[in-house]
Design a protein around this motif. Sequence first.
Motif, PDB file in Angstrom:
ATOM      1  N   GLY A 101     -10.652  -4.444  21.337  1.00  0.00           N
ATOM      2  CA  GLY A 101      -9.752  -3.391  20.875  1.00  0.00           C
ATOM      3  C   GLY A 101      -8.302  -3.722  21.168  1.00  0.00           C
ATOM      4  N   GLY A 102      -8.040  -4.261  22.349  1.00  0.00           N
ATOM      5  CA  GLY A 102      -6.680  -4.661  22.717  1.00  0.00           C
ATOM      6  C   GLY A 102      -6.177  -5.806  21.852  1.00  0.00           C
ATOM      7  N   GLU A 103      -7.055  -6.780  21.581  1.00  0.00           N
ATOM      8  CA  GLU A 103      -6.668  -7.906  20.726  1.00  0.00           C
ATOM      9  C   GLU A 103      -6.381  -7.440  19.305  1.00  0.00           C
ATOM     10  OE1 GLU A 103      -9.829 -10.746  21.133  1.00  0.00           O
ATOM     11  OE2 GLU A 103      -9.233 -11.299  23.169  1.00  0.00           O
ATOM     12  N   LEU A 104      -7.194  -6.513  18.808  1.00  0.00           N
ATOM     13  CA  LEU A 104      -6.964  -5.977  17.469  1.00  0.00           C
ATOM     14  C   LEU A 104      -5.649  -5.213  17.417  1.00  0.00           C
ATOM     15  CD1 LEU A 104      -7.836  -5.535  14.559  1.00  0.00           C
ATOM     16  CD2 LEU A 104      -9.281  -3.644  15.340  1.00  0.00           C
ATOM     17  N   ALA A 105      -5.347  -4.447  18.445  1.00  0.00           N
ATOM     18  CA  ALA A 105      -4.076  -3.711  18.487  1.00  0.00           C
ATOM     19  C   ALA A 105      -2.896  -4.674  18.456  1.00  0.00           C
ATOM     20  CB  ALA A 105      -4.023  -2.827  19.732  1.00  0.00           C
ATOM     21  N   LYS A 106      -2.995  -5.789  19.183  1.00  0.00           N
ATOM     22  CA  LYS A 106      -1.924  -6.801  19.163  1.00  0.00           C
ATOM     23  C   LYS A 106      -1.788  -7.421  17.777  1.00  0.00           C
ATOM     24  CE  LYS A 106      -2.300  -8.094  24.024  1.00  0.00           C
ATOM     25  NZ  LYS A 106      -2.720  -9.160  24.961  1.00  0.00           N
ATOM     26  N   ALA A 107      -2.919  -7.695  17.129  1.00  0.00           N
ATOM     27  CA  ALA A 107      -2.892  -8.275  15.785  1.00  0.00           C
ATOM     28  C   ALA A 107      -2.253  -7.317  14.788  1.00  0.00           C
ATOM     29  CB  ALA A 107      -4.302  -8.655  15.341  1.00  0.00           C
ATOM     30  N   VAL A 108      -2.537  -6.020  14.926  1.00  0.00           N
ATOM     31  CA  VAL A 108      -1.936  -5.016  14.038  1.00  0.00           C
ATOM     32  C   VAL A 108      -0.426  -4.981  14.242  1.00  0.00           C
ATOM     33  CG1 VAL A 108      -1.825  -2.542  13.501  1.00  0.00           C
ATOM     34  CG2 VAL A 108      -4.034  -3.637  13.866  1.00  0.00           C
ATOM     35  N   THR A 109       0.014  -5.051  15.482  1.00  0.00           N
ATOM     36  CA  THR A 109       1.451  -5.070  15.774  1.00  0.00           C
ATOM     37  C   THR A 109       2.099  -6.300  15.147  1.00  0.00           C
ATOM     38  OG1 THR A 109       1.141  -3.811  17.808  1.00  0.00           O
ATOM     39  CG2 THR A 109       3.167  -5.105  17.633  1.00  0.00           C
ATOM     40  N   ALA A 110       1.442  -7.455  15.272  1.00  0.00           N
ATOM     41  CA  ALA A 110       1.976  -8.688  14.683  1.00  0.00           C
ATOM     42  C   ALA A 110       2.031  -8.580  13.153  1.00  0.00           C
ATOM     43  CB  ALA A 110       1.138  -9.885  15.103  1.00  0.00           C
ATOM     44  N   LEU A 111       1.002  -7.991  12.563  1.00  0.00           N
ATOM     45  CA  LEU A 111       0.996  -7.785  11.104  1.00  0.00           C
ATOM     46  C   LEU A 111       2.140  -6.884  10.682  1.00  0.00           C
ATOM     47  CD1 LEU A 111      -0.336  -7.944   8.263  1.00  0.00           C
ATOM     48  CD2 LEU A 111      -1.701  -5.950   8.952  1.00  0.00           C
ATOM     49  N   GLU A 112       2.308  -5.793  11.393  1.00  0.00           N
ATOM     50  CA  GLU A 112       3.365  -4.846  11.071  1.00  0.00           C
ATOM     51  C   GLU A 112       4.746  -5.508  11.179  1.00  0.00           C
ATOM     52  OE1 GLU A 112       4.146  -0.150  11.910  1.00  0.00           O
ATOM     53  OE2 GLU A 112       3.432  -1.373  13.578  1.00  0.00           O
ATOM     54  N   GLN A 113       4.947  -6.299  12.211  1.00  0.00           N
ATOM     55  CA  GLN A 113       6.227  -6.997  12.380  1.00  0.00           C
ATOM     56  C   GLN A 113       6.427  -8.040  11.280  1.00  0.00           C
ATOM     57  OE1 GLN A 113       5.824  -8.446  16.394  1.00  0.00           O
ATOM     58  NE2 GLN A 113       6.521  -6.514  17.302  1.00  0.00           N
ATOM     59  N   GLY A 114       5.369  -8.739  10.919  1.00  0.00           N
ATOM     60  CA  GLY A 114       5.450  -9.733   9.854  1.00  0.00           C
ATOM     61  C   GLY A 114       5.793  -9.110   8.514  1.00  0.00           C
ATOM     62  N   LEU A 115       5.171  -7.976   8.214  1.00  0.00           N
ATOM     63  CA  LEU A 115       5.465  -7.285   6.959  1.00  0.00           C
ATOM     64  C   LEU A 115       6.899  -6.762   6.945  1.00  0.00           C
ATOM     65  CD1 LEU A 115       2.131  -5.309   6.385  1.00  0.00           C
ATOM     66  CD2 LEU A 115       2.932  -7.362   5.165  1.00  0.00           C
ATOM     67  N   ALA A 116       7.350  -6.260   8.083  1.00  0.00           N
ATOM     68  CA  ALA A 116       8.724  -5.765   8.163  1.00  0.00           C
ATOM     69  C   ALA A 116       9.726  -6.907   7.975  1.00  0.00           C
ATOM     70  CB  ALA A 116       8.957  -5.065   9.499  1.00  0.00           C
ATOM     71  N   ALA A 117       9.385  -8.100   8.480  1.00  0.00           N
ATOM     72  CA  ALA A 117      10.285  -9.250   8.359  1.00  0.00           C
ATOM     73  C   ALA A 117      10.425  -9.709   6.910  1.00  0.00           C
ATOM     74  CB  ALA A 117       9.771 -10.398   9.227  1.00  0.00           C
ATOM     75  N   GLY A 171       8.826   0.793  -8.659  1.00  0.00           N
ATOM     76  CA  GLY A 171       7.446   1.296  -8.789  1.00  0.00           C
ATOM     77  C   GLY A 171       6.505   0.630  -7.797  1.00  0.00           C
ATOM     78  N   PHE A 172       6.675  -0.701  -7.663  1.00  0.00           N
ATOM     79  CA  PHE A 172       5.853  -1.435  -6.687  1.00  0.00           C
ATOM     80  C   PHE A 172       6.142  -0.949  -5.272  1.00  0.00           C
ATOM     81  CE2 PHE A 172       5.334  -4.849  -3.614  1.00  0.00           C
ATOM     82  CZ  PHE A 172       4.004  -5.191  -3.810  1.00  0.00           C
ATOM     83  N   ALA A 173       7.415  -0.783  -4.951  1.00  0.00           N
ATOM     84  CA  ALA A 173       7.813  -0.372  -3.604  1.00  0.00           C
ATOM     85  C   ALA A 173       7.212   0.980  -3.235  1.00  0.00           C
ATOM     86  CB  ALA A 173       9.328  -0.334  -3.488  1.00  0.00           C
ATOM     87  N   ALA A 174       7.171   1.901  -4.209  1.00  0.00           N
ATOM     88  CA  ALA A 174       6.628   3.234  -3.927  1.00  0.00           C
ATOM     89  C   ALA A 174       5.141   3.150  -3.561  1.00  0.00           C
ATOM     90  CB  ALA A 174       6.837   4.149  -5.123  1.00  0.00           C
ATOM     91  N   VAL A 175       4.384   2.363  -4.316  1.00  0.00           N
ATOM     92  CA  VAL A 175       2.945   2.231  -4.051  1.00  0.00           C
ATOM     93  C   VAL A 175       2.714   1.395  -2.789  1.00  0.00           C
ATOM     94  CG1 VAL A 175       0.778   1.306  -4.958  1.00  0.00           C
ATOM     95  CG2 VAL A 175       2.338   2.522  -6.472  1.00  0.00           C
ATOM     96  N   TYR A 176       3.443   0.291  -2.650  1.00  0.00           N
ATOM     97  CA  TYR A 176       3.286  -0.609  -1.510  1.00  0.00           C
ATOM     98  C   TYR A 176       3.602   0.098  -0.198  1.00  0.00           C
ATOM     99  CZ  TYR A 176       4.476  -4.243   1.860  1.00  0.00           C
ATOM    100  OH  TYR A 176       4.559  -5.003   2.993  1.00  0.00           O
ATOM    101  N   GLY A 177       4.669   0.851  -0.169  1.00  0.00           N
ATOM    102  CA  GLY A 177       5.066   1.527   1.062  1.00  0.00           C
ATOM    103  C   GLY A 177       3.984   2.456   1.571  1.00  0.00           C
ATOM    104  N   GLN A 178       3.392   3.220   0.663  1.00  0.00           N
ATOM    105  CA  GLN A 178       2.325   4.141   1.063  1.00  0.00           C
ATOM    106  C   GLN A 178       1.087   3.360   1.507  1.00  0.00           C
ATOM    107  OE1 GLN A 178       1.148   7.009  -1.903  1.00  0.00           O
ATOM    108  NE2 GLN A 178      -0.520   7.791  -0.662  1.00  0.00           N
ATOM    109  N   ALA A 179       0.701   2.347   0.727  1.00  0.00           N
ATOM    110  CA  ALA A 179      -0.493   1.562   1.060  1.00  0.00           C
ATOM    111  C   ALA A 179      -0.306   0.824   2.386  1.00  0.00           C
ATOM    112  CB  ALA A 179      -0.802   0.581  -0.061  1.00  0.00           C
ATOM    113  N   ARG A 180       0.886   0.302   2.607  1.00  0.00           N
ATOM    114  CA  ARG A 180       1.175  -0.420   3.855  1.00  0.00           C
ATOM    115  C   ARG A 180       1.026   0.513   5.050  1.00  0.00           C
ATOM    116  NH1 ARG A 180       7.091  -2.717   5.519  1.00  0.00           N
ATOM    117  NH2 ARG A 180       6.671  -2.729   7.751  1.00  0.00           N
ATOM    118  N   GLY A 181       1.586   1.698   4.945  1.00  0.00           N
ATOM    119  CA  GLY A 181       1.473   2.662   6.040  1.00  0.00           C
ATOM    120  C   GLY A 181       0.030   3.056   6.317  1.00  0.00           C
TER     121      GLY A 181
END
Length: 156
Positions: free
Chosen positions: A34-50, A63-73
Amino acid sequence: MAGGNTGASGRAGGEFVLKPWELRGEGREFEKLGGELAKAVTALEQGLAALGAPWGADQPGSGFAAVYGQARGELVDGLRGLAGRVTGVGAGLHTMAGRTADADSSAASGFGATAVPGAAGSAGAPGVSPVTSAVYSTAPGATPGAVPAVPEDRPV
């Protein structure tokens, strides 16, 4: 899991064995995952933000941004929830191990016996009683020391 034998005992007659020390070990594994998965999610989130917003501000990009933003969240929230649930399974296994050990000690003392010292992987640890593994039987005529199966209701 980590190669434990907490489930089916391989014995005939429908028995299974619960070993508190193995449940605790598996609980630690789930907490680690669970801890490793949480770290991976944080890394994914940071990578997507970058990545920023490389799709542009035109109509198709917007149009893409509107759908992507919701799906990403939703993706990140779902993965964070999954990490929490995996960690929670570990906590549940710790609770199950403690309750099994308590039930075994209580049952043993009810019969005037004590648990076998050193049987638990945590024997000698402060606040932890050494216990044997619990054997539960679902077969009629089970061996002594096993919890008998609950009789099924039958019409008269």
